[in-house]
Design a protein around this motif. Structure first.
Motif, PDB file in Angstrom:
ATOM      1  N   UNK A  95      21.528  55.085  91.292  1.00 32.15           N
ATOM      2  CA  UNK A  95      22.303  55.376  92.744  1.00 32.15           C
ATOM      3  C   UNK A  95      21.867  54.591  93.699  1.00 32.15           C
ATOM      4  N   UNK A  96      20.289  54.000  93.773  1.00 32.51           N
ATOM      5  CA  UNK A  96      20.178  52.883  94.616  1.00 32.51           C
ATOM      6  C   UNK A  96      20.649  51.568  94.484  1.00 32.51           C
ATOM      7  N   UNK A  97      21.001  51.156  93.210  1.00 32.91           N
ATOM      8  CA  UNK A  97      21.794  50.070  92.761  1.00 32.91           C
ATOM      9  C   UNK A  97      23.249  50.120  93.464  1.00 32.91           C
ATOM     10  N   UNK A  98      23.776  51.341  93.152  1.00 36.95           N
ATOM     11  CA  UNK A  98      25.203  51.378  93.922  1.00 36.95           C
ATOM     12  C   UNK A  98      25.266  51.135  95.359  1.00 36.95           C
ATOM     13  N   UNK A  99      24.223  51.949  95.810  1.00 36.68           N
ATOM     14  CA  UNK A  99      24.293  51.738  97.366  1.00 36.68           C
ATOM     15  C   UNK A  99      24.057  50.501  97.720  1.00 36.68           C
ATOM     16  N   UNK A 100      22.878  49.935  97.252  1.00 38.85           N
ATOM     17  CA  UNK A 100      22.796  48.444  97.719  1.00 38.85           C
ATOM     18  C   UNK A 100      23.750  47.447  97.469  1.00 38.85           C
ATOM     19  N   UNK A 101      24.483  47.625  96.324  1.00 38.03           N
ATOM     20  CA  UNK A 101      25.948  46.731  96.020  1.00 38.03           C
ATOM     21  C   UNK A 101      25.336  45.456  95.160  1.00 38.03           C
ATOM     22  N   UNK A 102      26.631  44.762  94.980  1.00 39.92           N
ATOM     23  CA  UNK A 102      26.426  43.763  94.061  1.00 39.92           C
ATOM     24  C   UNK A 102      25.536  42.467  94.506  1.00 39.92           C
ATOM     25  N   UNK A 103      25.288  42.702  95.882  1.00 39.06           N
ATOM     26  CA  UNK A 103      24.535  41.373  96.425  1.00 39.06           C
ATOM     27  C   UNK A 103      23.059  41.766  96.026  1.00 39.06           C
ATOM     28  N   UNK A 104      22.705  42.794  95.461  1.00 43.98           N
ATOM     29  CA  UNK A 104      21.439  43.211  95.034  1.00 43.98           C
ATOM     30  C   UNK A 104      21.335  43.190  93.215  1.00 43.98           C
ATOM     31  N   UNK A 105      20.009  43.247  92.914  1.00 44.30           N
ATOM     32  CA  UNK A 105      19.839  43.401  91.435  1.00 44.30           C
ATOM     33  C   UNK A 105      18.148  44.185  91.408  1.00 44.30           C
ATOM     34  N   UNK A 106      18.133  44.626  90.265  1.00 42.11           N
ATOM     35  CA  UNK A 106      16.857  45.160  89.920  1.00 42.11           C
ATOM     36  C   UNK A 106      16.456  45.221  88.242  1.00 42.11           C
ATOM     37  N   UNK A 107      15.114  45.358  88.229  1.00 46.63           N
ATOM     38  CA  UNK A 107      14.587  45.459  87.025  1.00 46.63           C
ATOM     39  C   UNK A 107      13.519  46.697  86.799  1.00 46.63           C
ATOM     40  N   UNK A 108      13.404  47.056  85.659  1.00 52.14           N
ATOM     41  CA  UNK A 108      12.176  48.213  85.471  1.00 52.14           C
ATOM     42  C   UNK A 108      12.755  49.212  84.193  1.00 52.14           C
ATOM     43  N   UNK A 109      11.970  49.793  83.709  1.00 56.18           N
ATOM     44  CA  UNK A 109      12.127  50.697  82.522  1.00 56.18           C
ATOM     45  C   UNK A 109      11.517  51.962  82.928  1.00 56.18           C
ATOM     46  N   UNK A 110      12.092  52.881  81.953  1.00 55.15           N
ATOM     47  CA  UNK A 110      11.439  54.294  82.123  1.00 55.15           C
ATOM     48  C   UNK A 110      10.084  54.353  81.334  1.00 55.15           C
ATOM     49  N   UNK A 111       9.186  55.010  82.076  1.00 53.98           N
ATOM     50  CA  UNK A 111       7.850  54.804  81.272  1.00 53.98           C
ATOM     51  C   UNK A 111       7.684  55.417  80.112  1.00 53.98           C
ATOM     52  N   UNK A 112       8.509  56.511  79.772  1.00 51.47           N
ATOM     53  CA  UNK A 112       8.264  57.486  78.546  1.00 51.47           C
ATOM     54  C   UNK A 112       8.655  56.618  77.328  1.00 51.47           C
ATOM     55  N   UNK A 113       9.711  55.720  77.330  1.00 51.63           N
ATOM     56  CA  UNK A 113      10.244  55.204  76.187  1.00 51.63           C
ATOM     57  C   UNK A 113      10.279  53.461  76.195  1.00 51.63           C
ATOM     58  N   UNK A 114      10.078  52.950  77.392  1.00 49.07           N
ATOM     59  CA  UNK A 114      10.479  51.802  77.741  1.00 49.07           C
ATOM     60  C   UNK A 114      11.784  51.472  77.779  1.00 49.07           C
TER      61      UNK A 114
END
Length: 322
Positions: A82-101
């Protein structure tokens, strides 16, 4: 010396999506009230609200405060998306769910404005006795815990830096101390290779008093505890390099007039007049090897006139020069 680039960082524990629903981001946007119409009732909502209500408040604070790069905590995959959708194409992100990577459990994601930064690489390690085993948990900890590590390049100057974001345990001080020791080792390794290092996160540890071990380890006041040997070998520290390495709390590196806003970073979802839960556990640090400067720091408000608290934590913001 080349001119440094101003960068505005944020760290914010978003409070996990504890009240899930099927309301989409466009539906939330379409339901926003007329911006010039006075509310019928001020503070008409109380307590925790669903993520579908809170997410717009989070987005508005990020954009309204001119944030350029940020680390979040407690975000489930829906919140990350959701946050990526709101921030839009000018933004990006990385990260994983802690329970399974992958995508299970809470993330500690990092978001950035792509016009300002280029991601070089990233990885995740678990704050346990087996930090390369996805989903591994420290005995006695309330939850699986992770750190997200990134290497970025500033597009304007070409300068590279390391940015680590984390969320330590809320129940086990022993886990927090181990997590802090792993993170400090990793930061020291990066610094020994010449990298500027920035660290953000919810430490569930105050600067002093009971349960402050993690903060004291990160800031060099307390010796680290023993960590996994394989981890140490994967991130070696150059011999005789920065023997007194530590991370500096940015709140302590500025004139008092430049430390603004609030003291408490955790408030809970309580009445605005109730300060019984207030504590300071969310931080932005810079490595004492340098490569950065700081000009301003604040803990921002998040309550809006409708009574919505965007999270049970307040956003922490710092202006850095990289």
């Amino acid at each position: 010396m080349a001119a440094r680039t101003p960068v505005r960082f944020m760290t914010w524990n978003l409070r996990f999506d504890s009240m899930p629903d099927n309301i989409t981001v466009p539906q939330t946007i379409s339901s926003l009230p007329n911006p010039i119409t006075e509310p019928a009732v001020f503070l008409n909502l109380t307590g925790e609200q669903p993520w579908s209500t809170r997410r717009i408040k989070v987005y508005e604070r990020i954009i309204g405060e001119g944030i350029q790069i940020l680390g979040c905590q407690e975000a489930l995959v829906r919140q990350v998306d959701d946050l990526q959708e709101l921030l839009g194409d000018g933004w990006d992100h990385v990260g994983v769910g802690r329970d399974d990577g992958v995508d299970a459990g809470e993330f500690s994601p990092i978001y950035w404005n792509k016009s300002l930064f280029t991601l070089i690489n990233n990885d995740t390690f678990w704050l346990s006795q087996t930090p390369f085993v996805a989903g591994s948990k420290f005995p006695g900890a309330g939850s699986v815990r992770i750190a997200t590590a990134t290497h970025f390049k500033l597009n304007k100057s070409g300068k590279r830096f390391t940015y680590i974001n984390t969320h330590l345990d809320d129940q086990s001080d022993a886990q927090r101390q181990l997590g802090a020791s792993l993170i400090l080792w990793r930061a020291h390794s990066e610094a020994s290779n010449g990298s500027t290092v920035i660290l953000t996160g919810d430490f569930n540890s105050q600067a002093a008093g009971d349960g402050s071990g993690a903060y004291q380890i990160i800031t060099g006041q307390l010796a680290p505890i023993a960590i996994n040997q394989t981890f140490k070998e994967a991130f070696p520290i150059a011999k005789r390099s920065l023997p007194n390495f530590e991370m500096l709390d940015l709140r302590t590196q500025l004139p008092r007039i430049s430390v603004a806003g609030n003291w408490a970073t955790f408030t809970g979802f309580v009445d605005p007049a109730d300060s019984s839960q207030y504590i300071h556990i969310d931080f932005i640090f810079g490595g004492n090897n340098g490569g950065w400067g700081t000009t301003f720091h604040k803990v921002e408000n998040q309550l809006t006139d409708d009574g919505v608290l965007a999270s049970d934590h307040r956003p922490v913001i710092a202006d850095l020069l990289l």
